[in-house]
Motif scaffolding. Structure first.
Motif, short mmCIF file in Angstrom:
data_model
loop_
_atom_site.label_atom_id
_atom_site.label_comp_id
_atom_site.label_asym_id
_atom_site.label_seq_id
_atom_site.Cartn_x
_atom_site.Cartn_y
_atom_site.Cartn_z
N UNK A 34 48.61 20.66 -12.37
CA UNK A 34 47.82 21.68 -13.05
C UNK A 34 48.39 23.08 -12.96
N UNK A 35 49.43 23.27 -12.11
CA UNK A 35 49.99 24.61 -11.92
C UNK A 35 51.51 24.55 -11.96
N UNK A 36 52.14 25.58 -12.50
CA UNK A 36 53.60 25.66 -12.46
C UNK A 36 54.05 25.97 -11.03
N UNK A 37 55.29 25.61 -10.67
CA UNK A 37 55.71 25.69 -9.26
C UNK A 37 55.59 27.07 -8.62
N UNK A 38 56.14 28.11 -9.27
CA UNK A 38 56.10 29.44 -8.65
C UNK A 38 54.67 29.97 -8.59
N UNK A 85 65.88 26.79 -3.22
CA UNK A 85 65.72 25.35 -3.36
C UNK A 85 65.22 24.99 -4.75
N UNK A 86 64.28 25.80 -5.28
CA UNK A 86 63.76 25.56 -6.62
C UNK A 86 64.84 25.72 -7.68
N UNK A 155 71.44 25.24 -2.89
CA UNK A 155 70.53 24.55 -1.97
C UNK A 155 71.01 24.69 -0.53
N UNK A 156 72.32 24.70 -0.31
CA UNK A 156 72.85 24.96 1.03
C UNK A 156 72.46 26.37 1.47
N UNK A 157 72.49 27.33 0.53
CA UNK A 157 72.04 28.69 0.86
C UNK A 157 70.56 28.68 1.24
N UNK A 158 69.77 27.85 0.56
CA UNK A 158 68.35 27.70 0.89
C UNK A 158 68.20 27.22 2.33
N UNK A 159 69.01 26.24 2.73
CA UNK A 159 68.96 25.73 4.10
C UNK A 159 69.33 26.83 5.10
N UNK A 160 70.26 27.71 4.73
CA UNK A 160 70.63 28.82 5.60
C UNK A 160 69.43 29.73 5.86
#
Length: 300
Positions: A34-38, A85-86, A155-160
């Motif tokens: 029902x909602x967009x991710x952000x 990550x998104x 995504x690796x930057x997200x993990x950082x």
């Protein structure tokens, strides 16, 4: 909150956090219908900040510059972890994203060594490595392949940033009131996610009754989780904390199994490795210390 902090050990508080993280996947999947991710992230953190504001009330007048610096630092890491990550998920599969995000586990001791010149103990280091291998098994490495594209590096930057969040929490935990620290973190993520949502996202708002119920639970979860982490990491080191956080996929797999999802051998073996690594890392140092006290000659 005072009852909680008096009767719950910090390590068990972090176990509760990981259990709630594991349970959140089902609630998020329902909410995203029902909602967009952000928009979901923005509403979740805005709601969490409002919950903490209602709990704190007049105590908000005690907010110091240091509380905002701490909250802005941790909250920005939280947001960038979510955001990157998104972005990465737009070009890579969810299985590769999950594996690369899990790199935050070995990144925590690595960044701790680089930034603070603090080397983790041998037992905890082995525990982190074992838990990380367990997480890989849970994610089923046979489904993972790499192309080295932009999404994977993002995504690796997200993990950082996920790793940096844990280190920032540990760095500021003893300098801030955990409830005020929680409020400033949630407010920071609410600000960044709202700006992102209004600027970049094609907003979708078609909630049902189930959406509102799940969103309300998710708001309560995020308020509790950020408070519990801010409080518990006063006495639990970053490397010990990240070891406990590896229980997240274990709880997620267990909850998925309870609602009817298949649990393969790799999930069982990986979960066993994660649990074993935490138990041994928690028990063995105390056991070795007690042996040294009983047999001083062994220490020489």
């Amino acid at each position: 909150m005072n009852f909680f902090t008096r009767h719950v050990r910090p390590e068990w508080a972090l176990v509760m956090v990981t259990a709630l993280w594991g349970a959140s996947f089902i609630l998020l999947s329902i909410s995203l219908k029902g909602l967009s991710p952000a928009l979901l992230v923005a509403l979740r953190f805005i709601g969490g900040a409002l919950v903490m504001a209602l709990i704190l009330r007049s105590r908000l007048l005690n907010l110091r510059k240091e509380d905002w610096i701490a909250g802005f630092s941790a909250g920005s890491c939280i947001f960038l972890g979510y955001f990157l990550q998104t972005v990465g998920l737009q070009t890579i599969s969810s299985s590769i994203s999950a594996f690369l995000t899990a790199l935050y586990v070995p990144f925590v001791p690595l960044f701790q060594l680089i930034l603070f010149r603090k080397r983790p103990g041998l037992i905890v280091s082995c525990g982190i490595l074992t838990a990380f291998l367990g997480m890989i098994l849970i994610m089923d490495p046979s489904r993972i392949s790499f192309s080295g594209n932009f999404g994977e590096w993002i995504t690796i930057a997200s993990a950082c940033f996920c790793a940096l969040e844990i280190l920032v929490l540990s760095h500021f935990a003893n300098k801030c009131d955990p409830m005020l620290f929680c409020f400033t973190q949630l407010s920071t993520v609410a600000m960044w996610s709202t700006l992102y949502c209004l600027t970049f996202e094609d907003i979708r708002f078609a909630p049902t009754g189930a959406t509102f119920i799940c969103l309300a639970i998710l708001i309560g979860m995020i308020a509790f989780n950020q408070f519990a982490m801010s409080w518990a990491q006063k006495s639990v080191s970053a490397t010990r904390a990240v070891l406990i956080y590896t229980l997240e996929p274990v709880f997620a797999g267990l909850i998925g199994w309870l609602v009817g999802e298949h649990m393969g051998w790799n999930t069982l073996a990986g979960g066993a490795l994660v649990v074993l690594s935490i138990l041994v890392s928690s028990w063995l140092p105390g056991y070795l210390k007690s042996r040294k006290r009983l047999n001083p000659s062994e220490a020489s």
